[in-house]
Write a protein that holds these residues in place. Structure first.
Motif, mmCIF file in Angstrom:
data_model
loop_
_atom_site.group_PDB
_atom_site.id
_atom_site.type_symbol
_atom_site.label_atom_id
_atom_site.label_comp_id
_atom_site.label_asym_id
_atom_site.label_seq_id
_atom_site.Cartn_x
_atom_site.Cartn_y
_atom_site.Cartn_z
ATOM 1 N N SER A 97 0.702 -1.359 -0.002
ATOM 2 C CA SER A 97 0.001 0.161 -0.040
ATOM 3 C C SER A 97 0.919 1.269 0.060
ATOM 4 N N ASP A 101 0.259 3.518 -6.867
ATOM 5 C CA ASP A 101 -0.635 2.744 -7.831
ATOM 6 C C ASP A 101 0.023 1.396 -8.108
ATOM 7 N N ALA A 102 -0.381 0.300 -7.720
ATOM 8 C CA ALA A 102 0.238 -1.054 -7.771
ATOM 9 C C ALA A 102 -0.844 -1.972 -8.569
ATOM 10 N N VAL A 103 -1.746 -1.245 -9.347
ATOM 11 C CA VAL A 103 -2.388 -2.237 -10.258
ATOM 12 C C VAL A 103 -1.867 -2.678 -11.248
ATOM 13 N N GLU A 104 -1.966 -3.949 -11.657
ATOM 14 C CA GLU A 104 -1.266 -4.484 -13.058
ATOM 15 C C GLU A 104 -2.254 -5.183 -13.794
ATOM 16 N N ASN A 131 -12.380 -5.625 -4.222
ATOM 17 C CA ASN A 131 -11.634 -4.389 -5.028
ATOM 18 C C ASN A 131 -10.215 -5.134 -5.131
ATOM 19 N N VAL A 132 -9.989 -6.550 -5.224
ATOM 20 C CA VAL A 132 -8.813 -6.956 -5.450
ATOM 21 C C VAL A 132 -8.276 -7.233 -7.073
ATOM 22 N N ARG A 142 -7.454 -6.725 -14.219
ATOM 23 C CA ARG A 142 -6.624 -5.840 -13.298
ATOM 24 C C ARG A 142 -6.643 -6.402 -11.893
ATOM 25 N N ASP A 144 -4.698 -6.150 -8.011
ATOM 26 C CA ASP A 144 -3.755 -5.152 -7.026
ATOM 27 C C ASP A 144 -2.827 -6.292 -6.300
#
Length: 235
Positions: A97, A101-104, A131-132, A142, A144
């Protein structure tokens, strides 16, 4: 593979493959003392288990956040020695956290590889509710990475979507309140300091405060759950 009891049964090759790193990387981290030694099985072959996998994932996340090996060693030394894989996954989620921005975006196959298990429609729906993960086109999601392992563990917890979302709302509300109060407390400490001192303090405070909050929360939650009928409480 790992046994149902969670006992060490992964070879170093299997551990590396499961974690998405090379065997050389595993040996390097082990040589630095960042991983506990393996359990020696028949013919003195080292075997690794969930704790090794979770700790390796935490080390990798700390690396991604830009911490030096020396800083990672200091961070790990401050952790209680008896953390479970679940505890280590929580620390990894919190460390992740730190990134803005760690979203792939990954394929279904890669998502399941990282999750370490097949994911059916109901699993994906629950992960989406937390929201994972989220749909990103045909056979693309997408994700996290910092929350994925924790989200997958929650799939096996007998809680409804509503309970999971309500729990998330509680955590967000109270963590924001704690962050606000701590920011006000530390703001007075840096008011009269030079810019370089403020930057240095900020760099050190983030991981330390997050770790302190997580440890305090874990202990408080353990005490609360210990008051339930049949709860184990604390030693």
């Amino acid at each position: 593979m790992t046994t149902d009891a969670g006992e060490p049964s992964l070879t170093i090759d299997e551990l590396a493959a499961r974690a998405g790193v090379t065997v050389r990387t595993v040996r390097f981290y082990a040589g630095k003392g960042l991983l506990p030694p393996p359990v020696l099985g028949p013919r003195r072959v080292g075997r690794y288990g969930p704790v090794h996998l979770a700790r390796l994932a935490l080390v990798e996340e700390l690396q991604r956040q830009g911490l030096t090996l020396a800083a990672i060693e200091r961070y790990l030394r401050q952790l209680p020695p008896d953390l479970t894989p679940h505890d280590l996954a929580l620390h990894r989620a919190v460390v992740a956290s730190w990134a803005p921005d760690a979203v792939e975006t990954v394929s279904r196959r890669e998502l399941e590889r990282r999750a370490g298990r097949p994911l059916g429609p109901e699993d994906l729906a629950r992960l989406s509710a937390m929201n994972v993960v989220g749909a990103a086109g045909e056979d693309a999601f997408r994700v996290d990475p910092g929350l994925l392992r924790l989200g997958v563990q929650l799939l096996d917890v007998p809680l409804s979507h509503e309970a999971v979302l309500a729990a998330r709302a509680v955590l967000v509300e109270h963590s924001r309140a704690a962050a606000r109060a701590l920011a006000e407390l530390f703001r007075g400490e840096v008011a009269d300091r030079a810019a370089g001192d403020v930057k240095s303090l900020s760099a050190h405070m983030h991981p330390l405060v997050v770790q302190a909050l997580l440890t305090a929360f874990q202990r408080s939650l353990r005490e609360e759950l210990g008051e339930w009928p049949g709860g184990s409480g604390t030693d």
